[in-house]
Write a protein that holds these residues in place. Structure first.
Motif, mmCIF file in Angstrom:
data_model
loop_
_atom_site.group_PDB
_atom_site.id
_atom_site.type_symbol
_atom_site.label_atom_id
_atom_site.label_comp_id
_atom_site.label_asym_id
_atom_site.label_seq_id
_atom_site.Cartn_x
_atom_site.Cartn_y
_atom_site.Cartn_z
ATOM 1 N N PRO A 199 0.832 -1.208 0.000
ATOM 2 C CA PRO A 199 0.000 0.000 0.000
ATOM 3 C C PRO A 199 0.861 1.251 0.000
ATOM 4 N N GLY A 200 0.384 2.259 -0.689
ATOM 5 C CA GLY A 200 1.147 3.488 -0.787
ATOM 6 C C GLY A 200 1.075 4.368 0.440
ATOM 7 N N GLY A 201 0.086 4.130 1.310
ATOM 8 C CA GLY A 201 -0.085 5.017 2.457
ATOM 9 C C GLY A 201 -0.839 6.269 2.066
ATOM 10 N N ASP A 202 -1.184 7.091 3.073
ATOM 11 C CA ASP A 202 -1.977 8.285 2.786
ATOM 12 C C ASP A 202 -1.341 9.555 3.344
ATOM 13 N N GLU A 203 -0.052 9.479 3.728
ATOM 14 C CA GLU A 203 0.568 10.665 4.326
ATOM 15 C C GLU A 203 0.676 11.814 3.328
ATOM 16 N N ALA A 204 0.990 11.509 2.058
ATOM 17 C CA ALA A 204 1.155 12.564 1.048
ATOM 18 C C ALA A 204 0.038 12.516 0.018
ATOM 19 N N VAL A 205 -1.161 12.143 0.465
ATOM 20 C CA VAL A 205 -2.298 12.010 -0.441
ATOM 21 C C VAL A 205 -3.395 12.966 0.001
ATOM 22 N N THR A 206 -3.954 13.688 -0.941
ATOM 23 C CA THR A 206 -5.032 14.616 -0.608
ATOM 24 C C THR A 206 -6.337 13.848 -0.358
ATOM 25 N N GLN A 207 -7.286 14.531 0.236
ATOM 26 C CA GLN A 207 -8.572 13.898 0.521
ATOM 27 C C GLN A 207 -9.269 13.474 -0.765
ATOM 28 N N ALA A 208 -9.169 14.278 -1.807
ATOM 29 C CA ALA A 208 -9.801 13.915 -3.079
ATOM 30 C C ALA A 208 -9.181 12.651 -3.658
ATOM 31 N N GLN A 209 -7.856 12.517 -3.537
ATOM 32 C CA GLN A 209 -7.194 11.309 -4.030
ATOM 33 C C GLN A 209 -7.597 10.086 -3.212
ATOM 34 N N ALA B 181 -3.868 -1.113 -8.639
ATOM 35 C CA ALA B 181 -3.101 0.130 -8.688
ATOM 36 C C ALA B 181 -4.003 1.342 -8.511
ATOM 37 N N GLY B 182 -5.235 1.269 -9.008
ATOM 38 C CA GLY B 182 -6.151 2.393 -8.849
ATOM 39 C C GLY B 182 -6.506 2.660 -7.405
ATOM 40 N N ALA B 183 -6.433 1.634 -6.556
ATOM 41 C CA ALA B 183 -6.720 1.806 -5.128
ATOM 42 C C ALA B 183 -5.464 2.160 -4.336
ATOM 43 N N GLY B 184 -4.371 2.476 -5.039
ATOM 44 C CA GLY B 184 -3.138 2.873 -4.362
ATOM 45 C C GLY B 184 -2.330 1.710 -3.836
ATOM 46 N N VAL B 185 -2.491 0.532 -4.423
ATOM 47 C CA VAL B 185 -1.802 -0.661 -3.939
ATOM 48 C C VAL B 185 -1.055 -1.316 -5.097
ATOM 49 N N GLU B 186 0.239 -1.528 -4.911
ATOM 50 C CA GLU B 186 1.006 -2.339 -5.839
ATOM 51 C C GLU B 186 1.008 -3.776 -5.324
ATOM 52 N N ALA B 187 0.818 -4.730 -6.208
ATOM 53 C CA ALA B 187 0.696 -6.121 -5.780
ATOM 54 C C ALA B 187 1.354 -7.042 -6.789
#
Length: 497
Positions: free
Chosen positions: A153-163, A273-279
């Protein structure tokens, strides 16, 4: 510079409604049917047979039989609780709560097979058309096959609310998509923390300083590699998808199922990938490794060293188990003690997408913990029938009551109507649940760990309870390798509310 107001708005989500069929006087449909049959029989005996005492006895008996079914604290009737307790003591008396594999154990072939409901599983291998090897867990009961994806998971620290909102929407679309073929029976997402050994960091440091001209700087880097991981945890995430074999060839020939999954698998992990996850798919050796270290935590350092060195651990799926002992409220395995909780109910009100953060963050006092969320998707046709039936039942429950309607019934109608509208617009319908596991090194550390876990679940607004009487099965399911506890229920449906 300030962010736009739309970007600062936090989107809230509904927990959904537990499906239920409502009969008369707010009772379940099953209890209503039992009650009507009993009352009609009592009235018939009273009026036609001219036997008032016998008819009255039947009516009173029907009421007494229904009461333990209607009174269901925590969602389980007294019949279910009684039968569950009796089955536990039956296991205790026949010795099936103790599992001793190996040459000196009670397993016939002398191997360290996995315990309990994992005992009848086998491991197979495949390769998708992108060239990635993957392992397949075959559970012969139910003809189900499970693949496991290693997720980052990419995490949400540098992700805006819209993203974040877009990622959440893509995750919902992903769950809806895997339910369309109709053969995906379960998707399990697992996030776990285990103690950091520091071996991998030390290897990276050695590679970085291999050409360093400064001995002092190299020594400082080596010392940092030793000190930094001390007392820390490493977080790992994975996702398991379980398929049900639909053809005779798939049921009898795992190789045929592997060929079919090799075609479908790349889309399943690339779409994340669209959900912010590389697998990437996990190999049979990688799946065996994390299952073995879960049952035998002492093997963690050795398995990581072998992985870093690029060497095979040599543990076959048939030897990945360990000695275990199941107690009423905890689970002992290879010198460790684990407790598993199940989600009894979702949050009572709307919640943000960060609600599970307290459970997902590493905790200094909980060096080994695991959260597994299960999704059971409906096919498109089943989803439409389910939401329509739930909407009708919600309206029926609301209209039965006179005067001022209860807020709970009104919210149920509103939620079921929203589910109908979303389903028509292409949203998927899933049933979800969760299991939480905490593992400690001794019984003395268990009360403190359980208290901390209770505080974390309270912060996450989850209503949980211990998996009393089935800690071993819950532990296996919480590994996220395709075990659906609903398929292994031993409680009779007659006494369910």
């Amino acid at each position: 510079m300030t962010a736009p107001a739309a970007d600062l708005e936090i989107r809230l989500h509904r927990p959904g409604q537990r499906p239920k069929r409502v009969g008369f006087f707010g009772m379940s449909l099953k209890a209503s049917v039992y009650g009507i049959v009993g009352l009609l029989l009592g009235v018939v005996v009273w009026m036609w047979k001219q036997n008032g005492w016998l008819g009255l006895t039947i009516i009173v008996g029907t009421v007494l039989v229904l009461l333990p079914m209607v009174i269901a604290p925590g969602g389980r009737s007294f019949y279910e609780r009684t039968e569950h307790t009796m089955r536990w003591w039956s296991r205790k008396l026949n010795g099936s709560t103790v599992y001793r594999p190996g040459p000196h154990g009670r397993v016939p072939d002398g191997m360290y097979k996995l315990p309990g409901i994992l005992n009848q599983t086998t491991m197979h291998m495949g390769r998708d058309y992108l060239g990635n090897d993957f392992g397949i867990i075959h559970r012969r009961r139910g003809d189900q096959y499970t693949i496991v994806l290693d997720c980052y998971p990419g995490g949400d620290e540098a992700v805006t609310q819209a993203q974040r909102d877009l990622m959440t929407a893509d995750w919902g679309a992903y769950l809806a998509g895997i339910g369309l073929p109709g053969d995906v029976v379960l998707a399990a997402v697992t996030v776990e923390e285990i103690p950091a050994t520091g071996h991998r960091l030390a290897l990276e440091v050695e590679q970085d300083i291999s050409n360093s001209p400064s001995e002092l700087a190299s020594a400082m880097m080596r010392q940092s590699a030793i000190q930094f991981p001390a007392g820390k945890q490493q977080t790992m995430a994975r996702m398991a998808i379980t398929f049900k074999a639909k053809t005779k060839e798939h049921r009898t020939e795992p190789e045929e199922m592997a060929t079919d999954l090799a075609r479908r698998l790349p889309a399943l992990y690339e779409d994340l990938a669209g959900a912010g996850v590389e697998a990437v798919p996990m190999t049979a050796e990688e799946i065996t490794a994390f299952v073995h270290r879960s049952y035998d935590p002492s093997s963690e350092p050795l398995l990581e060293e072998l992985d870093i060195a690029g060497e095979s651990h040599g543990i076959a799926w048939e030897n990945a188990g360990a000695a275990t002992r199941t107690e009423w409220n905890h689970f002992r395995h290879a010198g460790a003690v684990s407790v598993v909780w199940e989600m009894q109910a979702p949050p009572d009100s709307v919640f943000p997408d960060t609600i599970l953060k307290p459970l997902l963050r590493p905790h200094d006092e909980l060096t080994r913990k695991r959260l597994t969320v299960f999704y059971r998707p409906f096919s498109a046709g089943d989803a439409a029938r389910s939401v329509n039936r739930e909407y009708k039942d919600a309206l029926n429950a609301l209209n039965q009551k006179k005067g001022v309607k209860s807020a709970q019934d009104e919210l149920r109608v509103e939620a079921s109507e929203q589910a109908r509208n979303e389903q028509v617009r292409g949203a998927g319908l899933v049933r979800y649940s969760a299991l939480m596991t905490v593992t400690v090194d001794s019984m003395e550390a268990l009360p403190t760990a359980a208290s901390i876990h209770d505080a974390l679940t309270a912060r996450a607004s989850l209503n949980v309870r211990r998996c009393y009487g089935f800690q071993d099965a819950a532990f296996a399911a919480a590994l996220g390798i395709g075990i659906n506890l609903a398929d292994h229920s031993t409680v009779s449906s007659l006494g369910k509310n």
